[in-house]
Design a protein around this motif. Structure first.
Motif, PDB file in Angstrom:
ATOM      1  N   GLU A   1       0.835  -1.202   0.000  1.00  0.00           N
ATOM      2  CA  GLU A   1       0.000   0.000   0.000  1.00  0.00           C
ATOM      3  C   GLU A   1       0.875   1.260   0.000  1.00  0.00           C
ATOM      4  OE1 GLU A   1      -2.160  -3.436   1.149  1.00  0.00           O
ATOM      5  OE2 GLU A   1      -0.362  -2.570   2.107  1.00  0.00           O
ATOM      6  N   TRP A   2       1.846   1.305   0.916  1.00  0.00           N
ATOM      7  CA  TRP A   2       2.719   2.479   1.004  1.00  0.00           C
ATOM      8  C   TRP A   2       3.541   2.628  -0.274  1.00  0.00           C
ATOM      9  CZ3 TRP A   2       7.860   3.665   0.634  1.00  0.00           C
ATOM     10  CH2 TRP A   2       8.248   4.922   1.094  1.00  0.00           C
ATOM     11  N   PHE A   3       4.063   1.516  -0.774  1.00  0.00           N
ATOM     12  CA  PHE A   3       4.901   1.576  -1.960  1.00  0.00           C
ATOM     13  C   PHE A   3       4.105   2.084  -3.162  1.00  0.00           C
ATOM     14  CE2 PHE A   3       7.210  -0.115  -5.633  1.00  0.00           C
ATOM     15  CZ  PHE A   3       8.501   0.275  -5.328  1.00  0.00           C
ATOM     16  N   THR A   4       2.878   1.626  -3.290  1.00  0.00           N
ATOM     17  CA  THR A   4       2.028   2.076  -4.399  1.00  0.00           C
ATOM     18  C   THR A   4       1.798   3.581  -4.330  1.00  0.00           C
ATOM     19  OG1 THR A   4       0.936  -0.077  -4.499  1.00  0.00           O
ATOM     20  CG2 THR A   4      -0.211   1.775  -5.514  1.00  0.00           C
ATOM     21  N   GLU A   5       1.559   4.068  -3.120  1.00  0.00           N
ATOM     22  CA  GLU A   5       1.325   5.502  -2.932  1.00  0.00           C
ATOM     23  C   GLU A   5       2.563   6.328  -3.261  1.00  0.00           C
ATOM     24  OE1 GLU A   5       0.018   6.049   1.052  1.00  0.00           O
ATOM     25  OE2 GLU A   5      -1.875   4.974   0.757  1.00  0.00           O
ATOM     26  N   ASN A   6       3.738   5.747  -3.079  1.00  0.00           N
ATOM     27  CA  ASN A   6       4.989   6.479  -3.272  1.00  0.00           C
ATOM     28  C   ASN A   6       5.790   5.987  -4.490  1.00  0.00           C
ATOM     29  OD1 ASN A   6       5.442   8.243  -0.617  1.00  0.00           O
ATOM     30  ND2 ASN A   6       4.466   6.314  -0.026  1.00  0.00           N
ATOM     31  N   LYS A   7       5.107   5.271  -5.371  1.00  0.00           N
ATOM     32  CA  LYS A   7       5.807   4.652  -6.497  1.00  0.00           C
ATOM     33  C   LYS A   7       6.377   5.695  -7.465  1.00  0.00           C
ATOM     34  CE  LYS A   7       5.569   0.740  -9.619  1.00  0.00           C
ATOM     35  NZ  LYS A   7       4.762  -0.412 -10.084  1.00  0.00           N
ATOM     36  N   LYS A   8       5.702   6.803  -7.636  1.00  0.00           N
ATOM     37  CA  LYS A   8       6.195   7.845  -8.528  1.00  0.00           C
ATOM     38  C   LYS A   8       7.563   8.358  -8.057  1.00  0.00           C
ATOM     39  CE  LYS A   8       4.984  12.245 -10.686  1.00  0.00           C
ATOM     40  NZ  LYS A   8       3.979  13.349 -10.780  1.00  0.00           N
ATOM     41  N   GLU A   9       7.675   8.599  -6.742  1.00  0.00           N
ATOM     42  CA  GLU A   9       8.950   9.040  -6.180  1.00  0.00           C
ATOM     43  C   GLU A   9      10.011   7.963  -6.365  1.00  0.00           C
ATOM     44  OE1 GLU A   9      10.984  10.477  -1.935  1.00  0.00           O
ATOM     45  OE2 GLU A   9       8.850   9.925  -2.008  1.00  0.00           O
TER      46      GLU A   9
ATOM     47  N   LYS B   1      10.202   5.629  -8.684  1.00  0.00           N
ATOM     48  CA  LYS B   1      10.608   5.497 -10.087  1.00  0.00           C
ATOM     49  C   LYS B   1      11.596   6.584 -10.481  1.00  0.00           C
ATOM     50  CE  LYS B   1       9.429   2.707 -12.447  1.00  0.00           C
ATOM     51  NZ  LYS B   1       9.960   1.317 -12.616  1.00  0.00           N
ATOM     52  N   GLU B   2      11.447   7.790  -9.937  1.00  0.00           N
ATOM     53  CA  GLU B   2      12.373   8.877 -10.234  1.00  0.00           C
ATOM     54  C   GLU B   2      13.741   8.584  -9.611  1.00  0.00           C
ATOM     55  OE1 GLU B   2      14.241  12.169 -11.585  1.00  0.00           O
ATOM     56  OE2 GLU B   2      12.348  11.300 -12.266  1.00  0.00           O
TER      57      GLU B   2
ATOM     58  N   VAL C   1      19.386   6.426 -10.043  1.00  0.00           N
ATOM     59  CA  VAL C   1      20.339   5.413  -9.583  1.00  0.00           C
ATOM     60  C   VAL C   1      20.840   4.576 -10.760  1.00  0.00           C
ATOM     61  CG1 VAL C   1      20.557   3.284  -8.234  1.00  0.00           C
ATOM     62  CG2 VAL C   1      19.502   5.304  -7.209  1.00  0.00           C
ATOM     63  N   LYS C   2      19.938   4.200 -11.657  1.00  0.00           N
ATOM     64  CA  LYS C   2      20.344   3.427 -12.836  1.00  0.00           C
ATOM     65  C   LYS C   2      21.290   4.238 -13.711  1.00  0.00           C
ATOM     66  CE  LYS C   2      16.543   0.136 -13.302  1.00  0.00           C
ATOM     67  NZ  LYS C   2      15.403  -0.340 -14.142  1.00  0.00           N
ATOM     68  N   GLN C   3      21.046   5.532 -13.814  1.00  0.00           N
ATOM     69  CA  GLN C   3      21.955   6.397 -14.552  1.00  0.00           C
ATOM     70  C   GLN C   3      23.357   6.352 -13.942  1.00  0.00           C
ATOM     71  OE1 GLN C   3      20.520  10.405 -14.828  1.00  0.00           O
ATOM     72  NE2 GLN C   3      19.099   9.969 -16.497  1.00  0.00           N
ATOM     73  N   PHE C   4      23.389   6.353 -12.608  1.00  0.00           N
ATOM     74  CA  PHE C   4      24.679   6.295 -11.913  1.00  0.00           C
ATOM     75  C   PHE C   4      25.407   5.000 -12.256  1.00  0.00           C
ATOM     76  CE2 PHE C   4      27.548   5.276  -8.474  1.00  0.00           C
ATOM     77  CZ  PHE C   4      28.124   6.493  -8.153  1.00  0.00           C
TER      78      PHE C   4
END
Length: 227
Positions: free
Chosen positions: A23-31, A33-34, A39-42
């Motif tokens: 539930e918490w992860f879904t609510e904060n998934k946009k953050e 993903k950014e 991190v993947k760029q790094f």
């Protein structure tokens, strides 16, 4: 491209640890993903640094989702980022790993995690015959200042077919050949972290060169790799 780890990375992972549920992860998934994108760029940028002195053919950033099928811990998400850098096989052996975790738990690791049984036997036979060169490499002061002592699982006494009285049994009985180095949160989020990691990884090359040579030749030094 991003050459620093955003400070938000660790604050997000700390909040995820406190709220490790869907539930918490879904609510904060946009953050998430950014942060994941940066991190993947790094990791990709670090791979470019490694390719200046090595040959990396694959970079893998592991998913945040945990495999809970065989685990007592049923929390659905990891509270760290991890990624590996694969060298061009079969000519080049060994690999690099970067682990990003808050509260001063970040580290880099390199070496051989799970050598194939044939490779492990070949390494042990080399050490049995002559461990002078490998000891010279891993005992060099500049090397030890970065990587410390060799780590990894080992058998209790001696592998089958090897004498427990052998002078180099401490190396022969190892099942893994790993080096690690820890970093604080402050170090990870500093502007020179990528350069530091790239420099540290470069310092492992004498060890990789030796092991690659061992694993691509037989005990007589004849190449096993087709050109």
């Amino acid at each position: 491209m991003n050459e620093t780890i955003p400070r938000e990375t660790f604050s997000f992972l700390n909040r995820l640890e406190e709220n490790n549920n869907r539930e918490w992860f879904t609510e904060n998934k946009k953050e998430f993903k950014e942060i994941e994108r940066e991190v993947k760029q790094f990791y990709n940028q670090l791979g470019e640094h490694l390719n200046k002195h090595d040959q990396i053919d694959k970079i893998k950033v592991f998913r945040i989702y945990r495999d809970v099928r065989f685990s007592k811990d049923k929390t659905p998400y990891k509270t760290h980022f991890g990624g590996s850098f694969h060298r061009v096989k079969p000519r080049l052996r060994g690999g690099y790993y970067l682990h990003l975790e808050p509260n001063n738990k970040s580290f880099i690791a390199t070496g051989f995690w799970e050598p194939h049984k044939d490779d492990l036997l070949r390494i042990r036979k080399e050490f049995e015959m002559d461990a002078t060169e490998i000891r010279k490499i891993i005992n060099k002061k500049a090397f030890k200042n970065i990587w410390g002592e060799i780590e990894g699982d080992e058998v209790k006494t001696a592998p089958k077919g090897f004498s427990k009285e052998h002078a180099d049994i401490d190396l022969i009985k190892k099942k893994q050949f790993i080096f690690t180095k820890k970093f604080t949160d402050k170090e990870v989020t500093s502007s020179d972290f990528m350069e530091q990691v790239a420099t540290d990884f470069k310092a492992i090359r004498p060890f990789f060169n030796y092991m690659s040579d061992v694993l691509t030749t037989d005990l007589n030094g004849v190449s096993l790799v087709e050109e």
